[in-house]
Design a protein around this motif. Structure first.
Motif, short mmCIF file in Angstrom:
data_model
loop_
_atom_site.label_atom_id
_atom_site.label_comp_id
_atom_site.label_asym_id
_atom_site.label_seq_id
_atom_site.Cartn_x
_atom_site.Cartn_y
_atom_site.Cartn_z
N ASN A 420 0.82 -1.22 0.00
CA ASN A 420 0.00 0.00 0.00
C ASN A 420 0.85 1.26 0.00
O ASN A 420 0.32 2.37 0.20
CB ASN A 420 -0.94 0.01 1.21
CG ASN A 420 -1.98 -1.09 1.13
OD1 ASN A 420 -2.51 -1.37 0.05
ND2 ASN A 420 -2.28 -1.72 2.26
N GLU A 422 3.19 4.38 -1.53
CA GLU A 422 2.89 5.28 -2.65
C GLU A 422 3.52 4.81 -3.96
O GLU A 422 2.89 4.90 -5.03
CB GLU A 422 3.36 6.70 -2.33
CG GLU A 422 2.55 7.40 -1.25
CD GLU A 422 3.00 7.01 0.15
OE1 GLU A 422 3.89 6.13 0.25
OE2 GLU A 422 2.45 7.56 1.12
N GLU A 425 1.43 2.15 -5.54
CA GLU A 425 0.21 2.71 -6.15
C GLU A 425 0.55 3.43 -7.45
O GLU A 425 -0.20 3.35 -8.43
CB GLU A 425 -0.46 3.68 -5.17
CG GLU A 425 -0.97 3.03 -3.88
CD GLU A 425 -2.08 2.03 -4.13
OE1 GLU A 425 -2.78 2.16 -5.17
OE2 GLU A 425 -2.25 1.11 -3.32
N LYS A 428 1.03 0.87 -10.15
CA LYS A 428 -0.26 0.34 -10.59
C LYS A 428 -0.94 1.30 -11.55
O LYS A 428 -1.50 0.90 -12.58
CB LYS A 428 -1.16 0.09 -9.38
CG LYS A 428 -0.79 -1.11 -8.53
CD LYS A 428 -1.77 -1.24 -7.37
CE LYS A 428 -1.43 -2.41 -6.47
NZ LYS A 428 -2.37 -2.51 -5.32
N SER A 429 -0.91 2.59 -11.18
CA SER A 429 -1.60 3.58 -12.01
C SER A 429 -0.97 3.72 -13.39
O SER A 429 -1.63 4.13 -14.35
CB SER A 429 -1.60 4.95 -11.31
OG SER A 429 -0.27 5.43 -11.19
#
Length: 533
Positions: A420, A422, A425, A428-429
């Motif tokens: 989780n 940054e 993330e 993933k984006s």
């Protein structure tokens, strides 16, 4: 000509002081250097690794070379093997003459010897009688019998005249003057050469070789399946001979032919060297090239067999214990490294997928780990060795396949704490795949835990191999490991304690060094861990 010189950009603070970059690895290295035990452990591990890797080029005797006259010789820094053989023989003679009443000792010494015999302290008996016998022999108060003197003289003559010959290369010069290296020769080349050397017909020799190959295959089949016999065995042999074909037969027969030629020429070289030694035409150690009959020439090395020095003694077959310990280090360290690498790879794969995916994937993978934890670890290893056979590759696989459980749980917990973050993330984006995120972002950030665990696991694998060696499932002859050397020495530890002491000291030192290094790495990568229970 350069008009502009590129300037190296450096980061500075408001006081124009250079700011040096840092990282977890750099900080860990600084902390590791302050841990003296960890540094000592690292140095010891490096020395052991260098010795193991450099074993083939070290000036030591071959680890698998057995000399029956040198069985169970004690360690010595100054005495040759011949001197130790004389001493060993004299100890037996002094004990014999003491039992016969011809070597007189004081009543106190006599009582002490009898007590040692009852307590099975044979070495103390031998040492006392040897010292007393040599003393009385020098003073002239004791003499060996005529038969004992002849026995010692025969042994001394053997020590003076026995020669150790090693043939490194064998050449054959054909009728055209072409020099052939027989080590690289094929079956069709070796067959007529050997036939001419022994004066045999090639067809008869080829039939004999065919029978030898069939016998070897028959023995292999009976070893693998003891129920085979009679017609079933013959059928199986015929099938195997058909499957290997003519090329397979020639490959096996070539090995046999080369061995026969080496044995024949070694006897010829032995006779020639003995004649040269008798005539005073050779000095030992000798290394050179000799021309023999039949167009054969050899590169040899000849030494006086009983002038060897065994600094750590010999084993029950007369093999140098120092060589076997060094080569045993190769096997033991390899078992630790390969087992650790394989188990860490499996553990990382399972733990990372379980931690990142979560849900049912995590549930089923962790239940598999729980089931594996419930099974007796060493029993699984023993079953694997019994099923797949006892060799080094199977040993590596058996140890690795059931030792990845702990690292999988550790990696799972680490991945769950990172997934989780940054940067995950962000990946993933940007559309990064699951495998890319795991192996490009998460695993590198978990390396500190993995490195520490790997360092601590290496001694564990070495200890497990030692345990398997006690059960006869470890490293098999002619190879040796520290565990197998210790296992072989246990039965005779009271008579020949050095065979147990030296491998044990070497192994214990390495295990302590690895543990010190592992603890140091743990404290270096995670300074708070030493304050946690």
């Amino acid at each position: 000509m350069k008009l502009f010189k590129r300037r190296k950009l450096v980061a500075t603070n408001e006081f124009n002081q250079t700011i040096e970059g840092t990282s977890l690895t750099k900080e860990a290295w600084k902390r590791l250097k302050k841990n003296k035990l960890a540094v000592v452990g690292m140095v010891v591990v490096i020395i052991y690794s260098i010795l193991a890797l450099a074993a083939p080029i070290l000036p030591i005797y071959p680890y698998d070379e057995a000399i029956t006259d040198h069985k169970n010789l004690s360690p010595s820094l100054t005495k040759t093997s011949g001197e130790l053989m004389i001493e060993q023989n004299k100890k037996n003679l002094y004990f014999k003459v003491w039992r016969a009443g011809n070597l007189v000792v004081t009543p106190e010494e006599d009582a002490q010897i009898k007590q040692w015999i009852q307590d099975a302290k044979t070495n103390k008996v031998w040492n006392l009688l040897y010292a007393e016998g040599e003393k009385q022999l020098a003073e002239g108060t004791f003499e060996f019998s005529a038969s004992d003197i002849k026995q010692l003289e025969r042994l001394q003559s053997k020590i003076d005249n026995d020669i150790q010959i090693t043939i490194s290369k064998i050449y054959y010069v054909d009728k055209n003057g072409k020099k052939i290296n027989l080590d690289k020769a094929d079956y069709d080349t070796l067959l007529p050469i050997y036939a001419s050397l022994i004066g045999a017909d090639q067809q008869v020799l080829e039939q004999s070789l065919y029978s030898e190959v069939r016998t070897a295959i028959s023995n292999e089949l009976k070893t693998n399946d003891s129920t085979l016999s009679g017609a079933d065995l013959e059928t199986a042999v015929d099938f195997e001979m058909d499957s290997i074909g003519d090329d397979g037969f020639k490959q096996r027969a070539t090995i046999n032919l080369l061995g026969y030629i080496e044995q024949l020429e070694k006897r010829n070289v032995q006779k020639l060297i003995e004649q040269m030694n008798t005539a005073g035409e050779i000095e030992f150690p000798y290394k050179g090239h000799l021309d023999l009959d039949g167009g054969i020439s050899v590169d040899i090395k000849a030494t006086k067999m009983h002038e060897r020095r065994y600094y750590l003694g010999t084993d029950y077959l007369g093999r140098d214990l120092l060589s076997r310990i060094i080569y045993g280090g190769q096997v033991s360290i390899a078992i630790g490294l390969v087992g650790t690498i394989a188990s860490v790879f499996i553990g990382i794969l399972v733990g990372a997928i379980a931690g990142y995916k979560g849900g049912k994937v995590d549930y089923y993978l962790m239940r598999l780990v729980d089931v594996m934890y419930g099974l007796p670890y060493m029993l699984l290893v023993i079953i694997c060795m019994a099923i797949f056979g006892r060799n080094l590759l199977n040993l590596f696989l058996a140890l690795a396949l059931v030792s990845w459980l702990t690292i999988s749980r550790m990696v799972r917990g680490q991945i769950m704490s990172l997934k989780n973050q940054e940067y995950v993330e962000a990946a993933k984006s940007m559309g990064a795949s699951t495998m890319h995120i795991i192996f490009r972002h998460m695993i590198p950030n978990s390396l500190s835990v993995i490195i520490v665990y790997s360092t601590i696991r290496i001694p564990g694998f070495i200890m497990q191999e030692s345990f398997l060696s006690f059960l006869g499932l470890g490293v098999q002859a002619p190879y040796a490991s520290w565990g197998s050397l210790i296992g072989d020495a246990v039965d005779a530890m009271t008579l020949y304690p050095w065979k147990l002491i030296f491998p044990s000291l070497v192994m214990i030192t390495f295990l302590f060094a690895m543990n010190f290094l592992g603890d140091g790495l743990r404290d270096a990568f995670d300074p708070q861990s030493k304050n946690q229970l």
